[in-house]
Design an enzyme around this catalytic site. Structure first.
Site, mmCIF file in Angstrom:
data_model
loop_
_atom_site.group_PDB
_atom_site.id
_atom_site.type_symbol
_atom_site.label_atom_id
_atom_site.label_comp_id
_atom_site.label_asym_id
_atom_site.label_seq_id
_atom_site.Cartn_x
_atom_site.Cartn_y
_atom_site.Cartn_z
ATOM 1 N N SER A 14 56.822 56.111 62.720
ATOM 2 C CA SER A 14 55.670 55.520 62.053
ATOM 3 C C SER A 14 56.042 54.154 61.464
ATOM 4 O O SER A 14 56.408 53.250 62.205
ATOM 5 C CB SER A 14 55.136 56.485 60.986
ATOM 6 O OG SER A 14 53.875 56.088 60.521
ATOM 7 N N ASP A 38 47.290 60.152 69.020
ATOM 8 C CA ASP A 38 47.638 59.799 67.642
ATOM 9 C C ASP A 38 46.383 59.359 66.882
ATOM 10 O O ASP A 38 45.779 58.335 67.205
ATOM 11 C CB ASP A 38 48.669 58.674 67.648
ATOM 12 C CG ASP A 38 49.236 58.360 66.269
ATOM 13 O OD1 ASP A 38 48.681 58.870 65.272
ATOM 14 O OD2 ASP A 38 50.231 57.627 66.183
ATOM 15 N N HIS A 78 50.155 62.165 65.762
ATOM 16 C CA HIS A 78 51.145 61.301 65.102
ATOM 17 C C HIS A 78 52.495 61.997 64.980
ATOM 18 O O HIS A 78 53.548 61.385 65.116
ATOM 19 C CB HIS A 78 50.632 60.894 63.721
ATOM 20 C CG HIS A 78 51.418 59.788 63.091
ATOM 21 N ND1 HIS A 78 51.542 58.550 63.652
ATOM 22 C CD2 HIS A 78 52.129 59.733 61.921
ATOM 23 C CE1 HIS A 78 52.283 57.774 62.878
ATOM 24 N NE2 HIS A 78 52.651 58.467 61.826
#
Length: 820
Positions: free
Chosen positions: A670, A743, A777
């Protein structure tokens, strides 16, 4: 010229849409790494209010690809399963249940549950019943376990709707019944879209500013709106322990509901039209009202309009009434906040928020409860004489908590705590709670003056958990107990009023967490659970908290793990660093240590730890603080401070003789992936990088990201300087990128990795892009997790450990998309 360059870069990021698909299929890593995916961790625990029962749920951490491939609708920021009217992919799921009696140690295994996923467990306030949801392919239903009979049963045939209310049920505080959100449209024919129903989608702005972050999975068409109403509609239902369900009021789009402490009223938020294609459902128009248990409207509190024009800023809020809640120490009294600054904290006013209260029967005018100089954060209730009131502000990250007398909250306030919310050293801990006479969780107050606080105890020596006694009358704190080396032990619950008998969770570097009863008066420790070590192959891993300094004087730290059997006489090792940058306003706070050297060494499949099995040293969470100095925002100095932090981490490992300076890899997930690309672009410290689920072009998140409040048009230079996409030509080291195709995270669109890869490929750089089918994610499917471990293992073999490309003959039928 600068504007033209920015426009060109933005167009370039949108232009490259093609990337090649490899035929290699899913792969499996070496056996030590693969075993981590199936390792059985300690169960999740839920302690009853009276401290007598410990429910232990076996965690369901991984899915099958078939699970993830099931039909999924994406509406108004939600992913839902249309087959059973539930949120798809809940984070916390369980597969089995045991209940342990604290006093005798007896363990009851609950065997009569149907096939399905267990989630959302809650004890009743009287500790007699444990409710939970069993989610099956076609519906989700309520079950209860009876602590006295030691039996579980389905409470009702009512099918639950968790599309909007993620936890679709609540116990009445008096433990006599449950209120649930029923899936009233379950079983009805699904809506069908055809060519005749397709119309142009038209949106028009009013000229008023309406900044919005880059949300995903929003409504996109009138048919989406119909689907949102169909799947979101629920019916509040009263379900007593007898199981005979009664409807409460009419069906609606219930955004939230909560029951008054006296178990007689329900605070309800329902979503209204028109909907928005720019923001998620949480910002849709909402009506707040109080219902009686038979569904009659007792009070309408607010009709909030669509909140698509909230001023820019993390502490900006809606105008009008907001943050409705019951006062936990009273039978039926509501509290809410109302901005006095137009919702914008940048407006200079004496008080940014007012709090108001309204008592049952909700007929009188609301009373002003308190005035706040900053933004309302929350209230923790104890009784009519004591509550904790907290306010905050983003500009300096400050939190202030006061001890107040709810009868006169504006006078005689006592400042309990004032600190940056990043300042772990000044964190006073969290209050111990208990059930009051109404059955509601409130702060435990003994003798009208003593409150008990438990906390992590962050310090320069690392986290040292504690139990404190706070005296309201003198505003002083007394330490009752603190964890001692070589163990990391923290308080889970108090079993008395003196703070002498405690339930704790205790662990060490080599012993995974287990429950204990600690008697401070008798100085005894009794073990309640014995969970086995989940990673026997990694038992010899050594751990060290390393302290060092950046060139600007900022103190840094990270945790160094060395492979089993390693001795310094063997010489330096290749190193894998795994990090995540954070923004701060204060250099001293940025330097703080927030880990314990005595915590259990979790290996896990998610981060860098598996690669210890390959003889690689791991430097986990080396601090990468980005600090605002001399009145500047932190991100004004992002690149310089990021590289300086990374250089300090490399230097300390080389000086210790641990790291081979030519064999260090950097990795992150991330915002950590964003960090990886920046470090490869702006330094030559690392041999290679691994970047997962990242964002690389900040012009694609133009209304802020992470801790950046300014929009692109206010800080074009910052957005450009921080975006590794703008500097891809400087990346001279090979980079592996991995991203879930589904995501939904704000800012990390899968397109971010696709465009970054296209740029690197076009510039002749060495890169690999892996797009994982059905993954979000974070990655959940067993095949995906094994493949990610394999990708990372092969990448490190090729670019960190050797110069030869490894070969594997593992093959599978379903394939991730791979580009090289």
């Amino acid at each position: 010229m600068k504007s033209m360059l920015l426009l060109f870069a933005l167009l370039l990021s949108v232009g490259f849409s093609h990337f090649s698909h490899g035929a290699q299929g899913y792969q499996t890593p070496s056996s030590d790494l693969a075993a981590l995916v199936d390792a059985k961790l300690a169960p999740s625990s839920y302690l009853s209010a009276d401290g007598q029962w410990l429910a232990l749920f076996e965690r369901k951490r991984i899915e099958t690809l078939d699970d993830l491939a099931k039909e999924e609708l994406k509406l108004a920021g939600i992913k839902l399963n249309p087959a059973n009217f539930s949120r798809s992919r809940p984070r916390t799921k369980f597969s089995a249940l045991q209940v342990k009696h604290i006093a005798t140690g007896a363990v009851i295994t609950v065997n009569n549950l149907p096939q399905g996923v267990i989630r959302s467990p809650k004890w009743s306030s009287n500790s007699e019943y444990l409710a939970f949801i069993v989610e099956q392919p076609t519906q989700a239903q309520l079950w209860v376990y009876n602590a006295e009979t030691k039996q579980a049963r389905q409470l009702s045939t009512v099918a639950l709707n968790s599309v909007l209310t993620a936890t679709p049920y609540q116990w009445l505080p008096d433990s006599t019944a449950i209120v649930a959100n029923q899936a009233v449209n379950l079983g009805k024919p699904k809506l069908v879209s055809d060519a005749n129903s397709v119309v142009p989608v038209i949106q028009q702005s009013s000229g008023q500013k309406a900044p919005a972050r880059t949300y995903q999975n929003l409504l996109t068409s009138p048919f989406d709106e119909l689907q949102f109403k169909f799947y979101g509609q629920g019916q509040l239902t009263y379900i007593p322990l007898s199981g005979v369900a009664l409807s409460i009021g009419k069906p609606a789009l219930f955004k939230s509901f909560s029951i008054s402490p006296d178990s007689t009223n329900i605070l309800v938020a329902t979503i209204d039209e028109p909907f928005s294609y720019q923001v998620p459902y949480s910002r849709f128009a909402t009506t707040w009202q109080v219902l009686g248990m038979r569904g009659y409207t007792l009070a309408q509190l607010s009709k909030q309009p669509l909140a698509d024009n909230i001023p820019q800023g993390y502490d900006s809020v809606r105008t009008g009434r907001r943050d409705f809640q019951w006062r936990d120490d009273q039978g039926a009294e509501l509290i809410w906040a109302q901005a006095q600054d137009g919702g914008d904290m940048k407006t200079d006013v004496p008080y940014h928020d007012h709090l108001y209260s309204l008592r049952s029967p909700f007929k009188r005018e609301p009373k002003l409860f308190a005035k706040l100089e900053r933004r309302f954060s929350g209230i923790e209730w104890a009784n009519e004489n004591v509550a904790f009131l907290t306010e905050w502000r983003f500009s300096d990250r400050q939190l202030r908590t006061y001890v107040i007398q709810p009868r006169d909250a504006d006078n005689n306030r006592v400042l309990f705590s004032q600190r940056s919310y990043n300042d772990a050293y000044k964190d006073p801990g969290d209050a111990i709670y208990e059930r009051n006479d109404l059955g509601v969780n409130v702060i435990k107050v003994v003798g009208g003056r003593y409150i008990f606080l438990r906390g992590d105890g962050a310090s320069e020596q690392g986290n040292v958990p504690f139990l404190d006694q706070y005296d309201i009358k003198t505003n002083t704190t007394k330490r009752l107990w603190q964890s001692k080396a070589p163990y990391y032990e923290r308080v889970r619950a108090m079993l008395d009023d003196e703070g002498e008998r405690l339930i704790t969770i205790r662990e060490s570097k080599s012993e995974q967490p287990n429950f204990f009863i600690r008697d401070l008066d008798a100085d005894t420790l009794t073990q309640l659970t014995t969970f086995e070590h989940p990673y026997p192959a990694f038992k010899g891993v050594t751990k060290e908290l390393v302290r060092y300094q950046r060139d600007d004087g900022v103190e840094l730290s990270g945790t160094l793990y060395l492979p089993p059997g390693y001795d310094k006489t063997q010489g330096p090792l290749p190193v894998l660093m795994w990090a995540y940058p954070l923004e701060y306003k204060d250099k001293a706070v940025a330097s703080q240590v927030r880990e314990s050297p005595y915590e259990f060494t979790y290996i896990g499949y998610w981060g860098p730890m598996p690669y210890l099995a390959k003889g690689i040293a791991v430097f986990d969470d080396p601090k990468m603080p980005i600090v605002g100095v001399d009145g500047k925002e932190p991100n004004d100095l992002f690149r310089k401070q990021l590289v300086a932090s990374a250089k300090a981490a490399v230097d300390v490992l080389v000086e210790k003789g641990i790291a081979d300076k030519d064999k260090i890899a950097i990795a992150g997930h991330s915002y950590g992936a964003f960090m990886v690309a920046n470090l490869l672009a702006h330094s030559d410290l690392f041999k290679t990088g691994i970047a997962r689920s990242g964002a690389y072009n900040r012009t694609l998140t133009p209304f802020g990201f992470q801790g950046e409040e300014r929009d692109f048009w206010q800080a074009q230079d910052v957005y450009a300087n921080m975006s590794p996409f703008f500097h891809a030509e400087k990346i001279n080291e090979p980079m592996l990128m991995i991203h879930g195709k589904e995501d939904p995270n704000s800012g990390t669109f899968p397109m971010q990795s696709e465009r970054m890869y296209a740029a690197l490929k076009g510039l002749g750089k060495e890169a690999r892009l892996v797009m994982l089918p059905y993954e979000a994610h974070g990655y959940r499917a067993r095949k995906s997790l094994l493949h990610v471990l394999w990708e990372q293992e092969q990448w490190l073999d090729k670019y960190l450990l050797t110069d030869e490309a490894p070969v594997s003959d593992a093959q599978a039928n379903t394939e991730p998309s791979v580009s090289e």
